[in-house]
Motif scaffolding. Structure first.
Motif, PDB file in Angstrom:
ATOM      1  N   ASN A 110      13.769   2.514   1.487  1.00 15.98           N
ATOM      2  CA  ASN A 110      12.515   2.292   2.203  1.00 15.98           C
ATOM      3  C   ASN A 110      12.068   0.842   1.980  1.00 15.98           C
ATOM      4  OD1 ASN A 110       9.693   2.108   2.712  1.00 15.98           O
ATOM      5  ND2 ASN A 110       9.477   4.328   2.440  1.00 15.98           N
ATOM      6  N   HIS A 111      11.910   0.129   3.068  1.00 16.92           N
ATOM      7  CA  HIS A 111      11.537  -1.293   3.014  1.00 16.92           C
ATOM      8  C   HIS A 111      10.206  -1.508   2.277  1.00 16.92           C
ATOM      9  CE1 HIS A 111      10.865  -5.342   4.807  1.00 16.92           C
ATOM     10  NE2 HIS A 111       9.623  -4.931   4.929  1.00 16.92           N
ATOM     11  N   VAL A 112       9.248  -0.613   2.488  1.00 16.13           N
ATOM     12  CA  VAL A 112       7.918  -0.784   1.873  1.00 16.13           C
ATOM     13  C   VAL A 112       8.015  -0.586   0.355  1.00 16.13           C
ATOM     14  CG1 VAL A 112       5.524   0.004   1.858  1.00 16.13           C
ATOM     15  CG2 VAL A 112       6.806  -0.007   3.988  1.00 16.13           C
ATOM     16  N   GLY A 114      10.610  -1.240  -1.231  1.00 15.89           N
ATOM     17  CA  GLY A 114      11.296  -2.475  -1.628  1.00 15.89           C
ATOM     18  C   GLY A 114      10.294  -3.576  -1.952  1.00 15.89           C
ATOM     19  N   HIS A 115       9.256  -3.718  -1.127  1.00 16.73           N
ATOM     20  CA  HIS A 115       8.233  -4.740  -1.391  1.00 16.73           C
ATOM     21  C   HIS A 115       7.601  -4.526  -2.767  1.00 16.73           C
ATOM     22  CE1 HIS A 115       7.946  -7.312   2.043  1.00 16.73           C
ATOM     23  NE2 HIS A 115       7.830  -6.327   2.899  1.00 16.73           N
ATOM     24  N   LEU A 116       7.374  -3.280  -3.109  1.00 15.59           N
ATOM     25  CA  LEU A 116       6.767  -2.965  -4.403  1.00 15.59           C
ATOM     26  C   LEU A 116       7.758  -3.261  -5.539  1.00 15.59           C
ATOM     27  CD1 LEU A 116       3.993  -1.872  -4.959  1.00 15.59           C
ATOM     28  CD2 LEU A 116       4.920   0.442  -4.872  1.00 15.59           C
ATOM     29  N   LEU A 136       0.771  -5.419   0.515  1.00 14.25           N
ATOM     30  CA  LEU A 136      -0.007  -6.140   1.537  1.00 14.25           C
ATOM     31  C   LEU A 136       0.967  -6.945   2.380  1.00 14.25           C
ATOM     32  CD1 LEU A 136      -2.741  -7.531  -0.885  1.00 14.25           C
ATOM     33  CD2 LEU A 136      -2.953  -5.534   0.600  1.00 14.25           C
ATOM     34  N   SER A 137       1.407  -6.363   3.499  1.00 15.20           N
ATOM     35  CA  SER A 137       2.394  -7.084   4.316  1.00 15.20           C
ATOM     36  C   SER A 137       1.904  -7.162   5.752  1.00 15.20           C
ATOM     37  CB  SER A 137       3.747  -6.376   4.235  1.00 15.20           C
ATOM     38  OG  SER A 137       3.717  -5.201   4.992  1.00 15.20           O
ATOM     39  N   GLY A 138       2.790  -7.614   6.639  1.00 14.08           N
ATOM     40  CA  GLY A 138       2.417  -7.710   8.044  1.00 14.08           C
ATOM     41  C   GLY A 138       2.319  -6.339   8.698  1.00 14.08           C
ATOM     42  N   LEU A 298       7.809 -12.245   0.847  1.00 10.78           N
ATOM     43  CA  LEU A 298       8.116 -12.000   2.263  1.00 10.78           C
ATOM     44  C   LEU A 298       9.359 -11.123   2.353  1.00 10.78           C
ATOM     45  CD1 LEU A 298       7.476 -15.655   3.377  1.00 10.78           C
ATOM     46  CD2 LEU A 298       6.173 -13.698   4.185  1.00 10.78           C
ATOM     47  N   ASP A 299       9.660 -10.674   3.570  1.00  9.53           N
ATOM     48  CA  ASP A 299      10.842  -9.831   3.740  1.00  9.53           C
ATOM     49  C   ASP A 299      12.079 -10.526   3.182  1.00  9.53           C
ATOM     50  OD1 ASP A 299       9.266  -8.001   4.921  1.00  9.53           O
ATOM     51  OD2 ASP A 299       9.960  -8.343   6.971  1.00  9.53           O
ATOM     52  N   ASN A 300      12.905  -9.758   2.491  1.00  9.41           N
ATOM     53  CA  ASN A 300      14.125 -10.325   1.893  1.00  9.41           C
ATOM     54  C   ASN A 300      15.060  -9.172   1.569  1.00  9.41           C
ATOM     55  OD1 ASN A 300      14.047  -9.636  -1.241  1.00  9.41           O
ATOM     56  ND2 ASN A 300      11.945  -9.975  -0.562  1.00  9.41           N
TER      57      ASN A 300
HETATM   58 ZN    ZN Z   1       8.110  -6.338   4.880  1.00  8.91          ZN
END
Ligand code: ZN
Ligand code: KG4
Length: 336
Positions: A110-112, A114-116, A136-138, A298-300
């Motif tokens: 899950n990308h979200v 992933g941000h965490l 807190l993303s786009g 940012l996305d990576n």
């Molecule tokens: Zn993202």
């Protein structure tokens, strides 16, 4: 383990090689933001076409920079969603193709989440738990109780625009380029945050939920029909930014007190904002706050590779089958 991560949920094509869940051997990103700039937001069709063109060169470059050969890769992790369907399919099919060709296991993450996880990839040995997670993303704005990696309880979310989306929309009202968040931060430095008495949205159903669309409309009415000079634009940007961040930090503070949280982990593009970091530090002087390391807000694809390894090991070394499907929306809970 050495993991190849692949990211293609939105307008960035990413590939990264990560060792043992944290050591980044390479992290390559090709953004198509330049094509979307004139539309003021991501144009899905054009994002997909760029993904197709660059996905294999980006993966090649990540492998080369890491000095990794296919036989040295132990796992292929891919962001399976949430995101744009066409964009996701390109990353997913590249991951599946390599999984077959290299005879390596595949895992979708899950990308979200992933941000965490990005904020757990820095200098940290034991993760203090339970912790508060703030994304807190786009595309997402979430408050979560982190019980463990992969185990979360929802606290609050946005009911309309995501935090980054609100920055992008206000930036566009001020005539600033897309993505607008960094531009708002830049011009807000010269502005007076008290110039406009904006107020943050309240959500009756849940005091921890967010609503940013009213704030965006308040900005629209404050500037409608006027030609602003730079100093007036700076005042609008500073007042908007301060209102949005004070709302986020106040709700995070209330939420952290309820368990109570032992630490805070933040993720998503908006975390690049230094004013946000300052307000968080001021409000939580005694709690460890973990931000994503450089280039991981940012996305990576590094966060995808790192989280992929954690998931794979937690499942006893079992990956996903080749039937794995992309998911344009993934309810954060239960986490799939
Ligand atoms: Zn993202
Ligand atoms: O996490 P991300 O790359 O994409 C999503 O998964 O959505 O975040 C991109 C968002 C954009 O809305 C961008 O304007 C915002 O993060 N952003 C910022 C800053 N840098 C990026 N917002 C506020 N201040 C910044 N410095």
């Amino acid at each position: 383990m050495i993991v190849l991560g692949i990211e293609s949920t939105c307008d960035e094509t990413g590939a990264s090689i990560v060792k043992d869940g944290r050591l980044i051997l390479s992290n390559v990103l090709a953004s198509s933001a330049d094509i979307h700039e004139r539309y003021g937001g991501v144009f899905p069709e054009l994002a997909c076409r760029r993904h197709i063109d660059v996905i294999l060169p980006v993966i090649d470059e990540a492998m080369q920079k890491a000095g990794a050969a296919p036989h040295e890769i132990d796992l292929i992790a891919v962001a399976k969603g949430p995101g744009l369907v066409g964009a996701l399919l390109i990353g997913m099919n590249a991951a599946k193709g390599l999984s077959i060709a290299w005879e390596k296991p595949l895992i979708g993450v899950n990308h979200v989440e992933g941000h965490l996880y990005a904020s757990m990839m820095g200098e940290i040995n034991d993760i203090p738990l339970p912790a508060l997670g703030v994304v807190l993303s786009g595309g997402h704005t979430l408050l979560l109780k982190i019980l463990d990696i992969g185990s979360y309880e929802p606290i609050g979310a946005t009911v309309d625009d995501a935090a980054g989306e609100a920055f992008d929309k206000v930036a566009s009202l001020l005539g600033l380029p897309y993505p607008g968040g960094p531009h708002i931060e830049r011009i807000a430095k010269a502005g007076n945050p008290k110039a406009h008495p904006f107020s943050a949205g309240k959500v009756k159903k849940n005091p921890f939920d967010f609503s940013f669309s009213g704030l965006k409309t308040a900005v629209l009415y404050a500037i409608k029909g006027q030609t602003l000079n730079d100093s007036q634009k700076a005042d609008v940007a500073a007042s908007f930014q301060e209102t949005a961040f004070n709302d986020i930090v106040r709700k995070a503070h209330l939420a952290a007190q309820t368990f109570p949280a032992q630490a805070i982990f933040l993720g998503g593009g908006v975390c690049n904002n230094q004013r946000l970091r300052e307000i968080f530090r001021g409000k939580f002087p005694n709690l460890p706050i973990y931000w994503p390391p450089l280039n991981l807000s940012l996305d990576n694809a590094a966060m995808i590779a790192g989280l992929g390894e954690k998931k794979f090991l937690a499942r006893g070394g079992i990956g996903d089958s080749l039937d794995l499907e992309v998911q344009t929306r993934i309810p954060f809970l239960p986490l799939a």
